[in-house]
Structure formats: C-alpha cells, structure tokens
Design a protein around this motif. Sequence first.
Motif, PDB file in Angstrom:
ATOM      1  N   VAL A 172       1.002   5.229   1.375  1.00 30.60           N
ATOM      2  CA  VAL A 172       0.628   5.678   2.716  1.00 30.60           C
ATOM      3  C   VAL A 172       0.753   7.185   2.838  1.00 30.60           C
ATOM      4  O   VAL A 172       1.636   7.793   2.232  1.00 30.60           O
ATOM      5  N   ASN A 211       0.245  -0.995   7.060  1.00 25.28           N
ATOM      6  CA  ASN A 211       1.492  -0.875   6.328  1.00 25.28           C
ATOM      7  C   ASN A 211       2.664  -0.868   7.316  1.00 25.28           C
ATOM      8  O   ASN A 211       2.632  -0.151   8.323  1.00 25.28           O
ATOM      9  N   SER A 236       0.832  -1.199   0.000  1.00 26.06           N
ATOM     10  CA  SER A 236       0.000   0.000   0.000  1.00 26.06           C
ATOM     11  C   SER A 236       0.866   1.247   0.000  1.00 26.06           C
ATOM     12  O   SER A 236       1.975   1.248   0.522  1.00 26.06           O
ATOM     13  N   GLN A 288      -4.162   4.515   3.871  1.00 23.48           N
ATOM     14  CA  GLN A 288      -3.500   3.530   3.010  1.00 23.48           C
ATOM     15  C   GLN A 288      -4.320   3.291   1.742  1.00 23.48           C
ATOM     16  O   GLN A 288      -5.545   3.281   1.781  1.00 23.48           O
ATOM     17  N   ARG A 310      -3.063   6.533   9.775  1.00 19.91           N
ATOM     18  CA  ARG A 310      -2.366   6.101   8.564  1.00 19.91           C
ATOM     19  C   ARG A 310      -3.391   5.817   7.477  1.00 19.91           C
ATOM     20  O   ARG A 310      -4.147   4.840   7.537  1.00 19.91           O
TER      21      ARG A 310
END
Length: 339
Positions: free
Chosen positions: A175, A317, A173, A291, A289
């Motif tokens: 981020v 992640n 992913s 993602q 976060r």
Amino acid sequence: MNTVNVFFAKPTLLSAGYRATIAIYKRLSSSLSEEIRRQNNIFDNEQKKQEESIGRVEKIEIEYEGPSDKATLVMNKNISTPFDCAKHLGETIADRSAVALLNNDTLWHMHKPLPDSCKLQFLHYNIPQPALVNKIFWRTCSFLLGAVANSAFKDDVKVQLHSFPSPNVRSGSFVYDVQVTLEDWRPTQNELKVLSIEMIKFCQQGHAIQCMDVSTDLALDLFRNNAHKYQQIPDIAAHNNGKITLFRAGHHIDISRGPMVTNTNHLGRITVANVIKLDTDIPGGPIYRFQGVALPRNIILNHFAYSLLEERARELNPGRIPGSQENFEDNSFVAQVTV
C-alpha cells in the motif's frame, strides 16, 4: 467520476479510444521535475559530505556464515557494505541476496555501510522460513509504488505522498496512501494496467536501492514541499536519535524505517490492483490508497493462482487509515529480527 485525462500518455502505445480515458506517462519518460532535481542534489551533496568525513580508514573483520561454507573478510569500517562483501563471495550470492543478517539478530540493508566487525549472513527468497524477507520485500514494493504514483499524473493534478503502513503480507496487498487533488477519481482497468506497466518498467531498470541517515534539518529541507512528510519528520527523528533514514531508487527519495531489498530488479510480476478513496480528516484534498501485489522475480506462479492474489489485492487493505492518528513507518533504521 473522474477518469478523463488523469495521466500523461505515450500516444503510440494507445488506441484513440484508450486515449479518451487515460493519459499516463509523466516524468518517468520525460525530463525530471525541478523538485526531483532539487531533492537529488541535496541527497548527492550529503552523501559526498558523509563519505569525505570518514577520515582515516579502519579495518573490520566480517565473519561470513553461509549454508555450506564460511569465510573471513577484511573490509573497511563505515565504508564497506554487505553488498560489497557479497560481491567478494560470488556473483550468485550478490545477485540473489535480499537483506543481510548481522550477528544472528539484526536485519541490515545491503547497501548500508557496516559500522563494526560482525557475523554476516545473507537472506534470500528461497530460505526455509522467508517471513522476514517477505516483509522486507513488501515494504520495498510500497516504496516503489510511491515512486510510480508520484510521477504518473499530469502537472495540473497535485500529488503528495503521505505514507505507507508497516508491511503486512497477510493483508493481501502492499500500500501507499497518496493525496491527489481529484475529488472522486475511480481508475479504470486500463489506468490500473498502465500504472502496473510503469511500475514494472521502473523496476526493470535495475536501480540499486540506496540508503542514508541524515539530520532532521536536512530532511526538513529535502521534504519542505511535502506538507505531510515535513510534519512527520520531527516525531520520526525523536524516536531515532535525531536521525531520519532516507532511501533512494533512481531519482525517487522517501523516508522509511527499512531495510529494503537490494535492487528494484528483485521484483518480477507486479500488479497495481486498485486505488481507493479513503475517508480521512487530512486537509488539502482526498487521500487515495494505492494497492498492489507482486512476486520476487525468481518466484513463478501459474496464471490462475496469481489471478487469485490480484483479486484479493483489489479489496480495501485493512491497514490503519492516516488521519488524526498518523500512520507512517517509524524511521528506526535497524530492524531487529524479533520485531
């Protein structure tokens, strides 16, 4: 859990039940905030100042090396960009090129003026060894995810972009770590879906991704209302000869080492897969976060295969979590191929 009235919404697009839990659509579809206008005025004025300071125009020779042909172009020093060169060579080359390669060893942003004569190649997504292009694509996705996160929330929710880790395609992913003043926000699938739609719409507007090196003082003024970036700037500049590299897509401006891809329309399929609250020691509110996963527009993947990518992108992640040991991209503009 906080899922009520987090975002602005466009009522005609959502059912009554949908509106009970989500309300996205902020400045992406309304007037620009005063802060965004202020930042863009600073960027525009500095861009104009740098252009006017060039003085006498000097010519440079660019030796283009393509897969099956070569050409020598006479261009303008510190004015002409690799994208300008690509346009001379044909619309197809200009449209598909993600990043330039100078002298076989230096990656260079397509909209960054060329400082001297050089050998020039263009890299795209279907080259035999696309690892470097994929990394640049991933970095761009993080940058654009930050643009969407920064514009999605209502005015009573304070949002400050913190940073994004160096791109790692193998992580599953891209981020962006964002400070959001919601104590325990766990986005619904509908909220994630609308965030995905907003990122797709933003990218489809076809914004050229501009870049510019600026002084530390100008960068501090630009980000004076973002405590995180304001704090990061002196250290970034110390590792980049006192300069900060800015990137802009549409009205969104951020700091990154670069390079990035040429245009937001290089992104095709996009999913904001998850938003996860991080355990950090950063003051001012929780860090979340954001993602996502995406494909270049010319890469086609069947629904099942793409769903596997989406599933993996939902997992936290493993990139370094920001905190006492800061986690932001350094601001060195030129990225060596060996890095």
